[in-house]
Design an enzyme around this catalytic site. Sequence first.
Site, PDB file in Angstrom:
ATOM      1  N   LYS A   1       0.846  -1.199   0.000  1.00  0.00           N
ATOM      2  CA  LYS A   1       0.000   0.000   0.000  1.00  0.00           C
ATOM      3  C   LYS A   1       0.885   1.255   0.000  1.00  0.00           C
ATOM      4  O   LYS A   1       2.105   1.165   0.194  1.00  0.00           O
ATOM      5  CB  LYS A   1      -0.932  -0.054   1.220  1.00  0.00           C
ATOM      6  CG  LYS A   1      -1.889  -1.259   1.206  1.00  0.00           C
ATOM      7  CD  LYS A   1      -2.786  -1.263   2.438  1.00  0.00           C
ATOM      8  CE  LYS A   1      -3.608  -2.535   2.538  1.00  0.00           C
ATOM      9  NZ  LYS A   1      -4.442  -2.568   3.765  1.00  0.00           N
TER      10      LYS A   1
ATOM     11  N   TYR B   1     -11.960  -4.003  -3.054  1.00  0.00           N
ATOM     12  CA  TYR B   1     -12.428  -4.068  -1.670  1.00  0.00           C
ATOM     13  C   TYR B   1     -13.959  -4.128  -1.573  1.00  0.00           C
ATOM     14  O   TYR B   1     -14.524  -3.710  -0.557  1.00  0.00           O
ATOM     15  CB  TYR B   1     -11.905  -2.868  -0.884  1.00  0.00           C
ATOM     16  CG  TYR B   1     -10.449  -2.999  -0.455  1.00  0.00           C
ATOM     17  CD1 TYR B   1     -10.033  -4.037   0.378  1.00  0.00           C
ATOM     18  CD2 TYR B   1      -9.494  -2.058  -0.848  1.00  0.00           C
ATOM     19  CE1 TYR B   1      -8.708  -4.145   0.791  1.00  0.00           C
ATOM     20  CE2 TYR B   1      -8.163  -2.162  -0.443  1.00  0.00           C
ATOM     21  CZ  TYR B   1      -7.786  -3.206   0.383  1.00  0.00           C
ATOM     22  OH  TYR B   1      -6.478  -3.312   0.812  1.00  0.00           O
TER      23      TYR B   1
ATOM     24  N   ASN C   1      -2.104  -0.059   7.369  1.00  0.00           N
ATOM     25  CA  ASN C   1      -1.350  -1.295   7.639  1.00  0.00           C
ATOM     26  C   ASN C   1      -0.424  -1.812   6.516  1.00  0.00           C
ATOM     27  O   ASN C   1       0.016  -2.954   6.560  1.00  0.00           O
ATOM     28  CB  ASN C   1      -2.273  -2.386   8.198  1.00  0.00           C
ATOM     29  CG  ASN C   1      -3.224  -2.946   7.170  1.00  0.00           C
ATOM     30  OD1 ASN C   1      -3.144  -2.596   5.989  1.00  0.00           O
ATOM     31  ND2 ASN C   1      -4.123  -3.810   7.594  1.00  0.00           N
TER      32      ASN C   1
ATOM     33  N   HIS D   1      -1.466  -5.634   1.666  1.00  0.00           N
ATOM     34  CA  HIS D   1      -2.652  -6.464   1.451  1.00  0.00           C
ATOM     35  C   HIS D   1      -2.205  -7.838   0.960  1.00  0.00           C
ATOM     36  O   HIS D   1      -1.267  -7.939   0.167  1.00  0.00           O
ATOM     37  CB  HIS D   1      -3.564  -5.842   0.382  1.00  0.00           C
ATOM     38  CG  HIS D   1      -4.602  -6.806  -0.117  1.00  0.00           C
ATOM     39  ND1 HIS D   1      -5.809  -6.983   0.518  1.00  0.00           N
ATOM     40  CD2 HIS D   1      -4.585  -7.695  -1.159  1.00  0.00           C
ATOM     41  CE1 HIS D   1      -6.495  -7.929  -0.122  1.00  0.00           C
ATOM     42  NE2 HIS D   1      -5.781  -8.376  -1.137  1.00  0.00           N
TER      43      HIS D   1
ATOM     44  N   GLU E   1      -8.432 -11.592  -7.394  1.00  0.00           N
ATOM     45  CA  GLU E   1      -7.681 -10.347  -7.258  1.00  0.00           C
ATOM     46  C   GLU E   1      -6.537 -10.270  -8.267  1.00  0.00           C
ATOM     47  O   GLU E   1      -6.275  -9.203  -8.829  1.00  0.00           O
ATOM     48  CB  GLU E   1      -7.172 -10.224  -5.818  1.00  0.00           C
ATOM     49  CG  GLU E   1      -8.320 -10.050  -4.822  1.00  0.00           C
ATOM     50  CD  GLU E   1      -7.899 -10.152  -3.361  1.00  0.00           C
ATOM     51  OE1 GLU E   1      -6.692 -10.351  -3.083  1.00  0.00           O
ATOM     52  OE2 GLU E   1      -8.777 -10.038  -2.496  1.00  0.00           O
TER      53      GLU E   1
HETATM   54  P1  IDP Z   1      -7.021  -7.758   5.711  1.00  0.00           P
HETATM   55  O1  IDP Z   1      -6.326  -6.649   4.960  1.00  0.00           O
HETATM   56  O2  IDP Z   1      -6.180  -8.300   6.847  1.00  0.00           O
HETATM   57  O3  IDP Z   1      -7.553  -8.848   4.807  1.00  0.00           O
HETATM   58  P2  IDP Z   1      -9.753  -6.804   5.929  1.00  0.00           P
HETATM   59  O4  IDP Z   1     -10.698  -7.056   7.061  1.00  0.00           O
HETATM   60  O5  IDP Z   1     -10.030  -7.498   4.635  1.00  0.00           O
HETATM   61  O6  IDP Z   1      -8.292  -7.102   6.453  1.00  0.00           O
HETATM   62  O7  IDP Z   1      -9.739  -5.230   5.681  1.00  0.00           O
HETATM   63  C1  IDP Z   1      -9.174  -4.676   4.531  1.00  0.00           C
HETATM   64  C2  IDP Z   1      -8.404  -3.449   4.889  1.00  0.00           C
HETATM   65  O8  IDP Z   1      -9.319  -2.446   5.361  1.00  0.00           O
HETATM   66  C3  IDP Z   1      -7.398  -3.600   6.032  1.00  0.00           C
HETATM   67  O9  IDP Z   1      -6.154  -4.125   5.606  1.00  0.00           O
HETATM   68  C4  IDP Z   1      -7.267  -2.171   6.513  1.00  0.00           C
HETATM   69  O10 IDP Z   1      -6.442  -1.403   5.634  1.00  0.00           O
HETATM   70  C5  IDP Z   1      -8.694  -1.674   6.376  1.00  0.00           C
HETATM   71  N1  IDP Z   1      -9.433  -1.838   7.627  1.00  0.00           N
HETATM   72  C6  IDP Z   1      -9.991  -2.983   8.114  1.00  0.00           C
HETATM   73  N2  IDP Z   1     -10.602  -2.769   9.302  1.00  0.00           N
HETATM   74  C7  IDP Z   1     -10.436  -1.452   9.562  1.00  0.00           C
HETATM   75  C8  IDP Z   1     -10.831  -0.621  10.665  1.00  0.00           C
HETATM   76  O11 IDP Z   1     -11.459  -1.054  11.635  1.00  0.00           O
HETATM   77  N3  IDP Z   1     -10.441   0.701  10.604  1.00  0.00           N
HETATM   78  C9  IDP Z   1      -9.742   1.219   9.549  1.00  0.00           C
HETATM   79  N4  IDP Z   1      -9.369   0.465   8.496  1.00  0.00           N
HETATM   80  C10 IDP Z   1      -9.700  -0.852   8.504  1.00  0.00           C
HETATM   81 MG    MG Z   2      -9.074  -8.857   3.416  1.00  0.00          MG
END
Ligand code: IDP
Ligand code: MG
Length: 149
Positions: free
Chosen positions: A10, A50, A113, A116, A127
């Site tokens: 990212k 997403y 974070n 992905h 994807e």
């Molecule tokens: P993942 O990336 O570990 O698969 P997902 O639940 O699929 O997690 O969420 C996708 C992305 O959305 C996360 O990597 C993060 O960037 C963002 N995200 C998920 N939950 C939150 C949240 O509670 N607050 C802000 N951003 C979030």
């Molecule tokens: Mg995910």
Amino acid sequence: MTERCFVMLKPGAINRRIVGEIITRLERKGLNLSAAKLMQITPELAKQHYAEHAKKSFFTELITYVTSAPVLAMVWEGDNCVSLMRKMIGATNPAEAAPGTIRGDFCIHTGLNIIHASDSAKNGERECSLFFKPEEIISWHDEYTDKWI
Ligand code: IDP
Ligand code: MG
């Protein structure tokens, strides 16, 4: 079984100049890099990618973040690639990601974070084909992966 995992570094990973360090970890694990492309992704592509989160409160923030600067889109391959990759990137919330994982070592906030990875082989295929044309994905094998990994 050989699987494909879509991995996206990212904007934070590019801007913080830690792309090489992250790729090094994935290579050392023994996974194969089979496609890579630096992209400034459009909101349309980000929303498709997403789509499962469209109704979540963080969706707008997520789309804004991943379209704010370039990302490095990649395809990685290997036996059990998806579950290995998910272990290596760590929990979604960096506060819960174990030290030694990418999220555990390089970031603090869930919304920033930095990496992905697909969460299933089926989503991996979906994807990969969203970001790459079939001819852009080059599957390869060598003696190292076949004999020693
Ligand atoms: P993942 O990336 O570990 O698969 P997902 O639940 O699929 O997690 O969420 C996708 C992305 O959305 C996360 O990597 C993060 O960037 C963002 N995200 C998920 N939950 C939150 C949240 O509670 N607050 C802000 N951003 C979030
Ligand atoms: Mg995910």
